[in-house]
Design an enzyme around this catalytic site. Structure first.
Site: not given
Ligand SMILES: NC(=O)C1=CN([C@@H]2O[C@H](COP(=O)(O)OP(=O)(O)OC[C@H]3O[C@@H](n4cnc5c(N)ncnc54)[C@H](OP(=O)(O)O)[C@@H]3O)[C@@H](O)[C@H]2O)C=CC1
Ligand SMILES: Cc1cn([C@H]2C[C@H](O)[C@@H](COP(=O)(O)OP(=O)(O)O[C@H]3O[C@@H](C)C(=O)[C@@H](O)[C@H]3O)O2)c(=O)[nH]c1=O
Length: 286
Positions: A61, A126, A151
């Protein structure tokens, strides 16, 4: 024995999967952009043809949240086009896809943990590209599991834990945002769930939420990381820490669906943080 392709294998999650694969009987193939660029359709198709994978776990990614605001083309290429190429190729060669997505698909206006079917509304480039990637994956290959997480940190790669340890040793005081609430997720725990989903092979496709248990602000997370350190950690509002990308104020994920579908228990975030900090101190990594 299943054959599993892991893309983006040099990232945090990819490296955790690499570690875990050492205890598995299944056969894993790990590739990062140097061996396989997920946006290159020909190369992807050739690898699938040669190897015949049962599963593809996409850990590749574009994850630089702030940089994505001024680099939308590349973020889109990796997070949307790359995922489309992988999903279409999985469909073509009969492989199941496990694709990783993010809490940043939500706008953060909720005050209850987000469920899988809740309305998405990304507030950053994003987040938008990750949402479009989810949609491409589910459309191109019905045999897709999308795992949204939040996170992420690990003893591998770059993340908030390592940034705090570094800044904590360099500075006397830190200002850390207290009005963004979510849940830290140890990539080692996420890797275990990925392997468990493959082991169970239940064919329960669709979107699932996974993070560690509990809730924290970045400030709470920083305090826990720096417990015992001399640095003073101050809570600050988002407006006092301007960044190119907006981040959701609240992005806690509801994990009921994944716990029921795969009968898993999820560790509390402080427990997993301790595991990671111990690993970092054993290897003296900061
Ligand atoms: N990090 C986080 O806090 C969170 C991450 N996620 C999601 O979890 C997944 C894993 O994240 P994480 O392990 O942190 O990511 P990392 O950024 O650590 O790793 C991503 C890897 O993908 C590689 N990559 C980039 N472009 C391509 C490409 N075109 N082809 C192949 N590989 C490529 C990167 O290489 P290079 O470094 O050279 O660019 C890197 O090795 C991602 O889907 C991410 O969006 C979800 C929530 C939170
Ligand atoms: C370094 C620093 C950050 N912060 C804040 C900024 C931000 O809101 C928060 C975390 O900052 P980071 O840049 O480390 O993390 P960030 O890029 O926001 O992390 C996100 O990454 C993507 C990939 C995801 O998918 C998300 O789930 C999330 O993990 O901490 C401070 O308040 N003070 C500081 O000194």
């Amino acid at each position: 024995m299943k054959k599993i392709l892991v893309t983006g294998a040099n990232g945090q999650l990819g490296q955790e999967l690499r570690e875990l694969s050492k205890q598995q009987t299944d056969s894993f193939v790990f590739v990062d952009i140097d061996q396989l660029d997920i946006t290159e359709q020909q190369g992807v198709q050739q690898l699938f043809q040669e190897e015949g994978f049962d599963y593809c776990v996409n850990c590749a990614a574009y994850t630089a949240v702030d940089k994505a605001e001024s680099d939308q083309a590349l973020a889109e290429k990796v997070n949307v086009l790359g995922v489309k190429v992988l999903a279409e190729t999985c469909q073509q060669f009969g492989a199941k896809l496990i694709h990783i997505s993010t809490d940043f698909v939500f706008d953060g206006k909720s005050f209850l943990p987000y469920k899988e079917e809740d309305k998405t509304k990304p507030i950053s480039v994003y987040g938008l590209t990750k949402l479009q990637g989810e949609q491409q994956a589910l459309k191109a290959n019905p045999k897709t599991v999308v795992l949204r997480t939040s996170w992420l940190y690990s003893s591998f790669g770059n993340n908030f834990v390592k940034t705090m340890l570094r800044l904590g040793s360099e500075r006397e005081e830190l200002g850390i945002i207290v009005d963004q609430i979510g849940t830290p997720t140890y990539a080692g725990d996420l890797a275990k769930v990925v392997v468990e989903i493959i082991r169970q092979d239940k064919e329960l496709f669709g979107v699932y939420h996974f993070s560690n248990e509990g809730v924290a602000s970045w400030y709470d997370f920083a305090l826990a990381i720096l417990e015992g350190a001399e640095v003073k950690v101050n809570p600050i509002p988002t407006v006092a820490y301007p960044t190119p990308a907006a981040r959701p104020h609240y992005s806690v994920l509801d994990k009921t669906k994944i716990k029921e579908a795969f009968d898993i228990e999820i560790p509390y975030w402080r427990t997993s943080l301790k595991t990671c900090l111990e690993l970092l101190s054993v290897h003296n990594i900061q």
